[in-house]
Design an enzyme around this catalytic site. Structure first.
Site, mmCIF file in Angstrom:
data_model
loop_
_atom_site.group_PDB
_atom_site.id
_atom_site.type_symbol
_atom_site.label_atom_id
_atom_site.label_comp_id
_atom_site.label_asym_id
_atom_site.label_seq_id
_atom_site.Cartn_x
_atom_site.Cartn_y
_atom_site.Cartn_z
ATOM 1 N N CYS A 251 1.119 -1.485 0.006
ATOM 2 C CA CYS A 251 0.410 0.002 0.122
ATOM 3 C C CYS A 251 0.998 1.310 0.078
ATOM 4 O O CYS A 251 1.182 1.712 0.873
ATOM 5 C CB CYS A 251 -0.853 -0.135 1.224
ATOM 6 S SG CYS A 251 -1.392 1.700 1.716
ATOM 7 N N CYS B 243 0.047 3.515 2.241
ATOM 8 C CA CYS B 243 0.606 2.629 4.032
ATOM 9 C C CYS B 243 1.590 4.139 4.141
ATOM 10 O O CYS B 243 2.601 4.325 5.338
ATOM 11 C CB CYS B 243 0.105 1.673 4.265
ATOM 12 S SG CYS B 243 -1.537 1.572 3.909
#
Length: 286
Positions: free
Chosen positions: A37, A40
């Site tokens: 991600c 993230c």
């Protein structure tokens, strides 16, 4: 892996200790992330930097959703990053995606214990022990030092209500921001205050019972008796008075009996009692 005393990696096995139990001491910021991600990876340095800067005032708990799918499902995580703030064993706040550092600081700061929080907790204990003047003075000092402290404002209103200073208590509640007034705690306090003010104006319960014995159709006396009983903590007696008023005279006070029952439900913590009288109310209505 976490490499800081302020950052922990969380699994289903250690969640209870690292998140639930720790959140009773300090806020826990639970970050659901994944290695694939990109957002993230952008958020992580912000969170870890804050954890180091706050130096133990909160704990950053990291959950890799690929490795901890059970936790992700338990908390309904549908996308990452998802961040949830735990305090006293429950989720109290959350946000999705990458947020500016300033906004994340604002969220965390809501739940970090301040010195004034300890003063307020001590004041509540003082009040419960009967030292009402000292307790009220302590909360007033907190508000003088921190005029925007909404919790102190609510606590002062509650203490003032406890000593019969209803006018000032109401002014404090009405001075809260609109979103704070909508909180369950404040709504319940406002309802208690409404009944306390009404009880102060009403005759004594014994006088009201005498009036009803002489004239069972005295709707005002029946409503005031419900108010007095509610203020005295006689919840079932209060509900019975409001219910009987609803059965006898729906026109009094624009259906004051039914409205009195609904407001009483907000204050009563006995679910069985509430359920029983909700059924009785429904039977009386239909």
């Amino acid at each position: 892996m976490a490499n800081s005393q302020y950052i922990v990696d969380v699994t289903a096995a250690n969640f209870e200790q690292q998140v639930a139990q720790t959140s009773h001491q300090v806020p826990v910021v639970l970050d659901f992330w994944a290695s694939w991600c990109q957002p993230c990876q952008m958020l992580m340095p912000i969170l870890t930097g804050l954890a180091e800067q706050y130096a133990g005032q909160f704990v950053l708990a990291k959950v890799n959703i690929d490795e901890q799918q059970e936790l992700a499902m338990q908390f309904g995580v549908r996308s990452v990053p998802t961040v949830k703030v735990f305090r006293f064993g429950a989720v109290v706040d959350e946000f999705l995606g990458v947020q500016p550092e300033a906004q994340i600081r604002e969220i965390i700061d809501r739940y970090i214990e301040r010195a004034s929080d300890r003063v307020l907790a001590a004041a509540l204990q003082q009040f419960a022990a009967g030292d009402t003047n000292a307790a009220i003075a302590a909360v007033r000092q907190v508000l003088a030092d921190e005029p925007a402290n909404e919790r102190a404002q609510v606590i002062l209103a509650e203490l003032l209500m406890g000593v019969g200073s209803f006018t000032e208590a109401r002014a404090l509640i009405e001075a809260l921001p609109a979103d704070a007034r909508m909180a369950d705690e404040v709504q319940a306090l406002a309802t208690r205050l409404e009944f306390a003010e009404a009880a102060e104006q009403a005759p004594a319960a014994t006088e009201l019972e005498r009036r009803l014995a002489d004239n069972p159709a005295d709707s005002e006396a029946r409503y005031q008796l419900g108010v007095q009983r509610l203020g005295a903590g006689e919840y079932e007696g209060a509900l019975e008075a409001f219910l009987e008023l609803m059965r006898r005279d729906r026109r009094y006070g624009d259906d004051a009996g039914r409205k009195g029952m609904l407001k009483a439900f907000e204050l009563i913590e006995d679910p069985e009692l509430i359920a029983r009288y909700r059924r009785k109310m429904a039977q009386a209505l239909y």
